[in-house]
Design a protein around this motif. Structure first.
Motif, PDB file in Angstrom:
ATOM      1  N   ARG A   1      15.298   1.062   7.987  1.00  0.00           N
ATOM      2  CA  ARG A   1      14.758   1.642   8.479  1.00  0.00           C
ATOM      3  C   ARG A   1      14.844   2.615   8.393  1.00  0.00           C
ATOM      4  O   ARG A   1      13.877   3.731   7.630  1.00  0.00           O
ATOM      5  CB  ARG A   1      14.270   1.674  10.007  1.00  0.00           C
ATOM      6  CG  ARG A   1      13.625   2.673  10.932  1.00  0.00           C
ATOM      7  CD  ARG A   1      13.641   3.143  12.133  1.00  0.00           C
ATOM      8  NE  ARG A   1      12.524   4.188  12.902  1.00  0.00           N
ATOM      9  CZ  ARG A   1      13.401   4.545  13.951  1.00  0.00           C
ATOM     10  NH1 ARG A   1      14.170   4.332  14.854  1.00  0.00           N
ATOM     11  NH2 ARG A   1      12.146   5.452  14.607  1.00  0.00           N
ATOM     12  N   TRP A   2      16.095   3.451   7.822  1.00  0.00           N
ATOM     13  CA  TRP A   2      16.109   4.578   7.480  1.00  0.00           C
ATOM     14  C   TRP A   2      16.223   4.978   6.107  1.00  0.00           C
ATOM     15  O   TRP A   2      15.902   5.945   5.671  1.00  0.00           O
ATOM     16  CB  TRP A   2      18.680   5.300   8.148  1.00  0.00           C
ATOM     17  CG  TRP A   2      18.195   6.402   6.933  1.00  0.00           C
ATOM     18  CD1 TRP A   2      18.899   6.801   7.138  1.00  0.00           C
ATOM     19  CD2 TRP A   2      17.632   8.037   7.911  1.00  0.00           C
ATOM     20  NE1 TRP A   2      19.162   8.380   7.040  1.00  0.00           N
ATOM     21  CE2 TRP A   2      18.515   9.118   6.927  1.00  0.00           C
ATOM     22  CE3 TRP A   2      16.618   8.464   8.799  1.00  0.00           C
ATOM     23  CZ2 TRP A   2      17.617   9.996   7.196  1.00  0.00           C
ATOM     24  CZ3 TRP A   2      16.051   9.300   8.335  1.00  0.00           C
ATOM     25  CH2 TRP A   2      16.228   9.924   7.582  1.00  0.00           C
ATOM     26  N   ARG A   3      16.250   4.092   5.354  1.00  0.00           N
ATOM     27  CA  ARG A   3      16.543   3.470   3.702  1.00  0.00           C
ATOM     28  C   ARG A   3      14.651   4.422   3.360  1.00  0.00           C
ATOM     29  O   ARG A   3      14.210   4.922   2.309  1.00  0.00           O
ATOM     30  CB  ARG A   3      16.990   2.623   3.683  1.00  0.00           C
ATOM     31  CG  ARG A   3      18.249   2.436   3.116  1.00  0.00           C
ATOM     32  CD  ARG A   3      18.287   1.290   1.662  1.00  0.00           C
ATOM     33  NE  ARG A   3      18.672   0.381   2.448  1.00  0.00           N
ATOM     34  CZ  ARG A   3      19.659  -0.567   3.577  1.00  0.00           C
ATOM     35  NH1 ARG A   3      20.456  -0.430   3.988  1.00  0.00           N
ATOM     36  NH2 ARG A   3      18.983  -2.019   4.097  1.00  0.00           N
ATOM     37  N   ASP A   4      13.905   3.118   4.064  1.00  0.00           N
ATOM     38  CA  ASP A   4      12.496   3.466   3.696  1.00  0.00           C
ATOM     39  C   ASP A   4      11.912   4.658   4.385  1.00  0.00           C
ATOM     40  O   ASP A   4      10.845   5.525   3.764  1.00  0.00           O
ATOM     41  CB  ASP A   4      11.698   2.139   4.620  1.00  0.00           C
ATOM     42  CG  ASP A   4      11.726   1.073   3.880  1.00  0.00           C
ATOM     43  OD1 ASP A   4      13.091   0.947   3.198  1.00  0.00           O
ATOM     44  OD2 ASP A   4      11.547  -0.278   4.707  1.00  0.00           O
ATOM     45  N   LEU A   5      12.342   4.880   5.169  1.00  0.00           N
ATOM     46  CA  LEU A   5      11.548   6.904   5.607  1.00  0.00           C
ATOM     47  C   LEU A   5      12.358   7.563   4.793  1.00  0.00           C
ATOM     48  O   LEU A   5      11.152   8.531   4.441  1.00  0.00           O
ATOM     49  CB  LEU A   5      12.349   6.793   7.100  1.00  0.00           C
ATOM     50  CG  LEU A   5      11.670   6.624   8.556  1.00  0.00           C
ATOM     51  CD1 LEU A   5      12.054   6.615   9.573  1.00  0.00           C
ATOM     52  CD2 LEU A   5      10.625   6.604   8.002  1.00  0.00           C
ATOM     53  N   GLN A   6      13.410   7.763   4.386  1.00  0.00           N
ATOM     54  CA  GLN A   6      14.035   8.361   3.756  1.00  0.00           C
ATOM     55  C   GLN A   6      12.996   8.279   1.907  1.00  0.00           C
ATOM     56  O   GLN A   6      12.455   9.221   1.126  1.00  0.00           O
ATOM     57  CB  GLN A   6      15.509   8.335   2.823  1.00  0.00           C
ATOM     58  CG  GLN A   6      16.305   8.922   3.896  1.00  0.00           C
ATOM     59  CD  GLN A   6      17.160   8.297   4.091  1.00  0.00           C
ATOM     60  OE1 GLN A   6      18.382   7.445   3.791  1.00  0.00           O
ATOM     61  NE2 GLN A   6      18.472   9.588   3.809  1.00  0.00           N
ATOM     62  N   ALA A   7      12.307   7.193   1.535  1.00  0.00           N
ATOM     63  CA  ALA A   7      11.750   6.689   0.523  1.00  0.00           C
ATOM     64  C   ALA A   7      10.580   6.917   0.204  1.00  0.00           C
ATOM     65  O   ALA A   7       9.836   7.876  -0.564  1.00  0.00           O
ATOM     66  CB  ALA A   7      12.159   5.175   0.485  1.00  0.00           C
ATOM     67  N   SER A   8       9.883   7.234   1.897  1.00  0.00           N
ATOM     68  CA  SER A   8       8.687   7.753   2.396  1.00  0.00           C
ATOM     69  C   SER A   8       8.888   9.111   1.339  1.00  0.00           C
ATOM     70  O   SER A   8       7.837   9.784   1.297  1.00  0.00           O
ATOM     71  CB  SER A   8       8.058   7.815   3.531  1.00  0.00           C
ATOM     72  OG  SER A   8       8.921   8.628   4.498  1.00  0.00           O
ATOM     73  N   GLY A   9       9.500   9.696   1.314  1.00  0.00           N
ATOM     74  CA  GLY A   9       9.551  11.850   0.795  1.00  0.00           C
ATOM     75  C   GLY A   9       9.662  12.720   2.580  1.00  0.00           C
ATOM     76  O   GLY A   9       9.655  14.022   1.720  1.00  0.00           O
TER      77      GLY A   9
ATOM     78  N   SER B   1       0.828  -1.102  -0.302  1.00  0.00           N
ATOM     79  CA  SER B   1      -0.097   0.067   0.081  1.00  0.00           C
ATOM     80  C   SER B   1       0.912   1.131   0.043  1.00  0.00           C
ATOM     81  O   SER B   1       0.237   2.587  -0.712  1.00  0.00           O
ATOM     82  CB  SER B   1      -0.821   0.009   1.228  1.00  0.00           C
ATOM     83  OG  SER B   1      -0.331  -0.147   2.539  1.00  0.00           O
ATOM     84  N   HIS B   2       2.020   1.204   0.480  1.00  0.00           N
ATOM     85  CA  HIS B   2       2.765   2.491   0.931  1.00  0.00           C
ATOM     86  C   HIS B   2       2.074   4.155   1.625  1.00  0.00           C
ATOM     87  O   HIS B   2       2.285   4.810   1.418  1.00  0.00           O
ATOM     88  CB  HIS B   2       3.177   2.412  -0.669  1.00  0.00           C
ATOM     89  CG  HIS B   2       4.540   2.126  -1.336  1.00  0.00           C
ATOM     90  ND1 HIS B   2       6.008   1.279  -0.727  1.00  0.00           N
ATOM     91  CD2 HIS B   2       3.697   1.242  -2.587  1.00  0.00           C
ATOM     92  CE1 HIS B   2       5.734   0.560  -1.464  1.00  0.00           C
ATOM     93  NE2 HIS B   2       5.024   0.204  -2.448  1.00  0.00           N
ATOM     94  N   ASP B   3       0.910   3.291   2.660  1.00  0.00           N
ATOM     95  CA  ASP B   3       0.564   4.643   3.114  1.00  0.00           C
ATOM     96  C   ASP B   3       1.250   5.364   3.769  1.00  0.00           C
ATOM     97  O   ASP B   3       2.218   4.259   5.017  1.00  0.00           O
ATOM     98  CB  ASP B   3      -0.781   4.023   3.227  1.00  0.00           C
ATOM     99  CG  ASP B   3      -0.842   3.314   4.565  1.00  0.00           C
ATOM    100  OD1 ASP B   3      -0.440   3.481   5.299  1.00  0.00           O
ATOM    101  OD2 ASP B   3      -1.254   2.254   4.047  1.00  0.00           O
ATOM    102  N   ALA B   4       1.277   6.279   4.535  1.00  0.00           N
ATOM    103  CA  ALA B   4       2.465   7.302   5.401  1.00  0.00           C
ATOM    104  C   ALA B   4       1.925   6.187   6.942  1.00  0.00           C
ATOM    105  O   ALA B   4       2.814   5.931   7.406  1.00  0.00           O
ATOM    106  CB  ALA B   4       1.949   8.529   5.740  1.00  0.00           C
ATOM    107  N   GLU B   5       0.823   5.892   8.051  1.00  0.00           N
ATOM    108  CA  GLU B   5       0.393   5.686   8.139  1.00  0.00           C
ATOM    109  C   GLU B   5       1.401   4.133   8.711  1.00  0.00           C
ATOM    110  O   GLU B   5       1.445   3.828   9.794  1.00  0.00           O
ATOM    111  CB  GLU B   5      -0.799   4.873   8.797  1.00  0.00           C
ATOM    112  CG  GLU B   5      -1.346   4.516  10.001  1.00  0.00           C
ATOM    113  CD  GLU B   5      -2.940   4.737  10.264  1.00  0.00           C
ATOM    114  OE1 GLU B   5      -3.166   3.885  11.305  1.00  0.00           O
ATOM    115  OE2 GLU B   5      -3.648   5.363   9.582  1.00  0.00           O
ATOM    116  N   THR B   6       1.315   3.434   7.491  1.00  0.00           N
ATOM    117  CA  THR B   6       1.762   1.558   8.071  1.00  0.00           C
ATOM    118  C   THR B   6       3.472   2.237   8.175  1.00  0.00           C
ATOM    119  O   THR B   6       4.238   1.896   8.864  1.00  0.00           O
ATOM    120  CB  THR B   6       1.057   1.183   6.599  1.00  0.00           C
ATOM    121  OG1 THR B   6       0.047   0.390   5.822  1.00  0.00           O
ATOM    122  CG2 THR B   6       2.394   0.113   6.590  1.00  0.00           C
TER     123      THR B   6
END
Length: 245
Positions: free
Chosen positions: A100-108, A64-69
């Motif tokens: 974790r840090w990579r995923d947070l950065q990818a979230s924009g 889903s890539h939603d912000a809450e998740t």
């Protein structure tokens, strides 16, 4: 605590039969149970619950890539990395912290979670003897914490991590200043007897010891040992502080 743990465990068993694995109630219950296990020093049991949460949220994020998740997964990974560090499994903790840090950065938009992610990454790097990288990430963590949530427990944690990194690269004077600031913020936000306040006093004691200020160092080490003995006797750092004393 045993009663609360049993009730949460019973709720997980019941909800697991009728709710989907990614239901918010079930994930929250698992995270709460992991926290209770950690307070008792049952780190392996806590890890099992956290891995279940991370696995479910990771699959949900990919779909889903939603912000809450993204934020929920970030929080769960933070707790899992901390759990693994306390078990001495530094390589696993570093891998999770980096992801974790990579995923947070990818979230924009890492937002307010950037500070804790950077600080935990720095802690994992310190555990893996990467002090230069840790210092860089710890400084960024302090900047993000001060910009998003100034004066709270997250900034206190970021300052404490930076003090650890400064001590690791051979700057005990800067480490002492940072640890004092962390103690002040942690005491105000969490209390003078909180575990994090105790950890900060332990870092201050180490920094003072490295600076040759033995009398003051002993005072801080004794205070840290008293706090951690009362509230987190299972922490590996407690044995390290006792050895320094």
């Amino acid at each position: 605590m045993t009663c609360a743990k049993d009730k949460i465990g019973d709720a997980i068993v019941a909800w697991h039969k009728v709710l989907p694995a990614d239901h918010a109630n079930l994930l929250t219950a698992r995270s709460n149970l992991a926290a209770l296990y950690s307070r008792e020093g049952r780190l392996a049991d806590g890890e099992a619950q956290l891995r279940e949460v991370v696995s479910v949220l990771d699959a949900k994020q990919r779909a889903s890539h939603d912000a809450e998740t993204v934020t929920a997964l970030s929080s769960a990974r933070n707790e899992l990395a901390n759990n693994l560090l306390n078990q001495g499994r530094r390589e696993d903790a570093l891998a999770i912290s980096r992801q974790r840090w990579r995923d947070l950065q990818a979230s924009g938009d890492p937002g307010k979670y950037a500070a804790s992610a950077l600080s935990m990454l720095a802690l994992a790097e310190l555990a893996n003897r990467l002090p230069t990288q840790a210092l860089q990430h710890a400084r960024l963590g302090v900047e993000r914490a001060h910009a998003t949530l100034p004066g709270g427990d997250r900034e206190a944690f970021a300052l404490l991590t930076l003090a650890r990194a400064q001590l690791a690269v051979g700057n005990p004077a800067e480490a002492a200043t940072g640890a004092r600031n962390a103690i002040a913020l942690s005491s105000a936000a969490l209390g003078a007897e909180h575990r994090d306040t105790g950890l900060a006093r332990g870092v201050l004691g180490r920094a003072l010891l490295a600076s040759g200020q033995r009398a003051e160092a002993r005072k801080e080490l004794d205070a840290a040992i008293a706090i951690l003995s009362a509230h987190a006797a299972w922490l590996p750092e407690l044995a390290e502080l006792r050895a320094l004393r």
